[in-house]
Design a protein around this motif. Structure first.
Motif, PDB file in Angstrom:
ATOM      1  N   TRP A  25     -45.457 -30.509  21.539  1.00 20.84           N
ATOM      2  CA  TRP A  25     -45.143 -29.991  22.867  1.00 20.84           C
ATOM      3  C   TRP A  25     -43.697 -30.333  23.188  1.00 20.84           C
ATOM      4  O   TRP A  25     -43.387 -31.429  23.645  1.00 20.84           O
ATOM      5  CB  TRP A  25     -46.051 -30.603  23.920  1.00 20.84           C
ATOM      6  CG  TRP A  25     -47.505 -30.260  23.801  1.00 20.84           C
ATOM      7  CD1 TRP A  25     -48.120 -29.594  22.789  1.00 20.84           C
ATOM      8  CD2 TRP A  25     -48.535 -30.588  24.733  1.00 20.84           C
ATOM      9  NE1 TRP A  25     -49.452 -29.477  23.028  1.00 20.84           N
ATOM     10  CE2 TRP A  25     -49.747 -30.079  24.224  1.00 20.84           C
ATOM     11  CE3 TRP A  25     -48.554 -31.254  25.945  1.00 20.84           C
ATOM     12  CZ2 TRP A  25     -50.953 -30.223  24.887  1.00 20.84           C
ATOM     13  CZ3 TRP A  25     -49.756 -31.407  26.603  1.00 20.84           C
ATOM     14  CH2 TRP A  25     -50.934 -30.881  26.079  1.00 20.84           C
ATOM     15  N   ASP A  26     -42.787 -29.399  22.968  1.00 19.82           N
ATOM     16  CA  ASP A  26     -41.373 -29.643  23.226  1.00 19.82           C
ATOM     17  C   ASP A  26     -41.008 -29.480  24.699  1.00 19.82           C
ATOM     18  O   ASP A  26     -40.011 -29.996  25.153  1.00 19.82           O
ATOM     19  CB  ASP A  26     -40.506 -28.691  22.394  1.00 19.82           C
ATOM     20  CG  ASP A  26     -40.608 -28.999  20.909  1.00 19.82           C
ATOM     21  OD1 ASP A  26     -40.847 -30.164  20.563  1.00 19.82           O
ATOM     22  OD2 ASP A  26     -40.445 -28.057  20.104  1.00 19.82           O
ATOM     23  N   TYR A  82     -44.937 -38.790  27.066  1.00 19.35           N
ATOM     24  CA  TYR A  82     -43.996 -37.838  26.466  1.00 19.35           C
ATOM     25  C   TYR A  82     -43.908 -38.016  24.954  1.00 19.35           C
ATOM     26  O   TYR A  82     -43.747 -37.043  24.221  1.00 19.35           O
ATOM     27  CB  TYR A  82     -42.625 -37.941  27.113  1.00 19.35           C
ATOM     28  CG  TYR A  82     -42.612 -37.390  28.527  1.00 19.35           C
ATOM     29  CD1 TYR A  82     -43.008 -36.076  28.789  1.00 19.35           C
ATOM     30  CD2 TYR A  82     -42.234 -38.171  29.603  1.00 19.35           C
ATOM     31  CE1 TYR A  82     -43.020 -35.565  30.074  1.00 19.35           C
ATOM     32  CE2 TYR A  82     -42.233 -37.666  30.896  1.00 19.35           C
ATOM     33  CZ  TYR A  82     -42.622 -36.359  31.121  1.00 19.35           C
ATOM     34  OH  TYR A  82     -42.641 -35.855  32.390  1.00 19.35           O
ATOM     35  N   MET A  83     -44.044 -39.240  24.466  1.00 16.34           N
ATOM     36  CA  MET A  83     -44.041 -39.469  23.022  1.00 16.34           C
ATOM     37  C   MET A  83     -45.257 -38.791  22.387  1.00 16.34           C
ATOM     38  O   MET A  83     -45.140 -38.104  21.366  1.00 16.34           O
ATOM     39  CB  MET A  83     -44.050 -40.968  22.717  1.00 16.34           C
ATOM     40  CG  MET A  83     -44.015 -41.281  21.229  1.00 16.34           C
ATOM     41  SD  MET A  83     -44.473 -42.973  20.866  1.00 16.34           S
ATOM     42  CE  MET A  83     -46.228 -42.907  21.151  1.00 16.34           C
ATOM     43  N   MET A 122     -35.263 -36.017  24.209  1.00 19.14           N
ATOM     44  CA  MET A 122     -35.270 -37.482  24.214  1.00 19.14           C
ATOM     45  C   MET A 122     -34.549 -38.002  25.454  1.00 19.14           C
ATOM     46  O   MET A 122     -35.013 -38.935  26.112  1.00 19.14           O
ATOM     47  CB  MET A 122     -34.592 -38.027  22.946  1.00 19.14           C
ATOM     48  CG  MET A 122     -35.388 -37.839  21.682  1.00 19.14           C
ATOM     49  SD  MET A 122     -34.461 -38.243  20.176  1.00 19.14           S
ATOM     50  CE  MET A 122     -34.055 -39.970  20.446  1.00 19.14           C
ATOM     51  N   LYS A 123     -33.422 -37.387  25.770  1.00 18.81           N
ATOM     52  CA  LYS A 123     -32.643 -37.807  26.936  1.00 18.81           C
ATOM     53  C   LYS A 123     -33.433 -37.582  28.217  1.00 18.81           C
ATOM     54  O   LYS A 123     -33.469 -38.442  29.091  1.00 18.81           O
ATOM     55  CB  LYS A 123     -31.329 -37.026  26.972  1.00 18.81           C
ATOM     56  CG  LYS A 123     -30.428 -37.399  28.122  1.00 18.81           C
ATOM     57  CD  LYS A 123     -29.124 -36.621  28.060  1.00 18.81           C
ATOM     58  CE  LYS A 123     -28.277 -36.931  29.269  1.00 18.81           C
ATOM     59  NZ  LYS A 123     -27.027 -36.165  29.259  1.00 18.81           N
ATOM     60  N   ARG A 172     -55.596 -42.341  31.858  1.00 17.79           N
ATOM     61  CA  ARG A 172     -56.542 -41.306  31.451  1.00 17.79           C
ATOM     62  C   ARG A 172     -55.829 -40.169  30.716  1.00 17.79           C
ATOM     63  O   ARG A 172     -56.352 -39.619  29.739  1.00 17.79           O
ATOM     64  CB  ARG A 172     -57.325 -40.795  32.654  1.00 17.79           C
ATOM     65  CG  ARG A 172     -58.306 -41.838  33.187  1.00 17.79           C
ATOM     66  CD  ARG A 172     -59.329 -41.276  34.164  1.00 17.79           C
ATOM     67  NE  ARG A 172     -58.788 -40.676  35.364  1.00 17.79           N
ATOM     68  CZ  ARG A 172     -58.402 -41.340  36.451  1.00 17.79           C
ATOM     69  NH1 ARG A 172     -58.495 -42.659  36.493  1.00 17.79           N
ATOM     70  NH2 ARG A 172     -57.938 -40.692  37.510  1.00 17.79           N
ATOM     71  N   LEU A 173     -54.607 -39.827  31.156  1.00 18.94           N
ATOM     72  CA  LEU A 173     -53.846 -38.782  30.484  1.00 18.94           C
ATOM     73  C   LEU A 173     -53.446 -39.216  29.072  1.00 18.94           C
ATOM     74  O   LEU A 173     -53.525 -38.429  28.123  1.00 18.94           O
ATOM     75  CB  LEU A 173     -52.606 -38.423  31.306  1.00 18.94           C
ATOM     76  CG  LEU A 173     -51.721 -37.309  30.760  1.00 18.94           C
ATOM     77  CD1 LEU A 173     -52.504 -36.016  30.588  1.00 18.94           C
ATOM     78  CD2 LEU A 173     -50.531 -37.090  31.678  1.00 18.94           C
ATOM     79  N   ILE A 174     -53.056 -40.464  28.917  1.00 16.71           N
ATOM     80  CA  ILE A 174     -52.715 -40.998  27.588  1.00 16.71           C
ATOM     81  C   ILE A 174     -53.916 -40.895  26.658  1.00 16.71           C
ATOM     82  O   ILE A 174     -53.803 -40.451  25.514  1.00 16.71           O
ATOM     83  CB  ILE A 174     -52.205 -42.453  27.695  1.00 16.71           C
ATOM     84  CG1 ILE A 174     -50.810 -42.479  28.318  1.00 16.71           C
ATOM     85  CG2 ILE A 174     -52.200 -43.142  26.330  1.00 16.71           C
ATOM     86  CD1 ILE A 174     -50.320 -43.865  28.718  1.00 16.71           C
TER      87      ILE A 174
END
Length: 157
Positions: free
Chosen positions: A94-95, A86-87, A61-62, A123-125
């Motif tokens: 995917w950590d 990232y969310m 998260m950081k 597009r990635l989203i």
């Protein structure tokens, strides 16, 4: 760091990450994160493995909040899009942020998410959303897929 957390040291690390300027979590928010990932209400009741898990989650998260020293800051115009990326990656399990970078290399021949422009981020989203739909069997947007996703999320706790 997370590999050798013991007792008080692990709890101190946990609180240190949670209270860092990048996260600035309240006590209540930290307990919500702990509860969401371990099912326990008390930080002192965590096992060593659970403590390491929560420390890893807070570290991720950081990092995604811009506090990771190993990740460049990137294009300021795409900051909110990268947070969304990232969310979605975390929702897929995917950590490791390197997985997202690998997808960027495959899709755009760009080595890091931070280097994408706004259109590429969009597009990635969409690609990550499609992956999540396939993961939970929600092709076609049917209600069964939503139930499957809810059932899967219920298994996590």
């Amino acid at each position: 760091m997370a590999g050798k957390t013991k007792g008080r040291d692990g709890i101190r690390i946990l609180w240190g990450i949670a209270k860092s300027p990048e996260l600035g979590l309240t006590d209540e928010e930290l307990h919500m994160v702990v509860s969401a990932h371990t099912g326990k209400e008390s930080i002192r009741a965590l096992t060593q493995g659970e403590l390491r898990t929560v420390i890893r989650v807070l570290g991720n998260m950081k990092e995604s909040a811009g506090g990771g020293r190993s990740r460049p800051r990137g294009n300021p115009a795409t900051g909110s899009q990268r947070k969304k990326i990232y969310m979605l990656a975390r929702e897929l399990g995917w950590d490791d942020p390197a997985r997202v970078d690998g997808l960027c290399r495959k899709m755009f021949r760009v080595d890091r998410v931070e280097w994408l422009d706004s259109g590429q981020c969009s597009r990635l989203i969409e690609a990550l959303k499609d992956m999540e739909k396939r993961k939970y069997g929600m092709e076609g947007g049917g209600a069964g897929g939503e139930k499957q996703k809810a059932d899967h999320e219920g298994e996590k706790t």
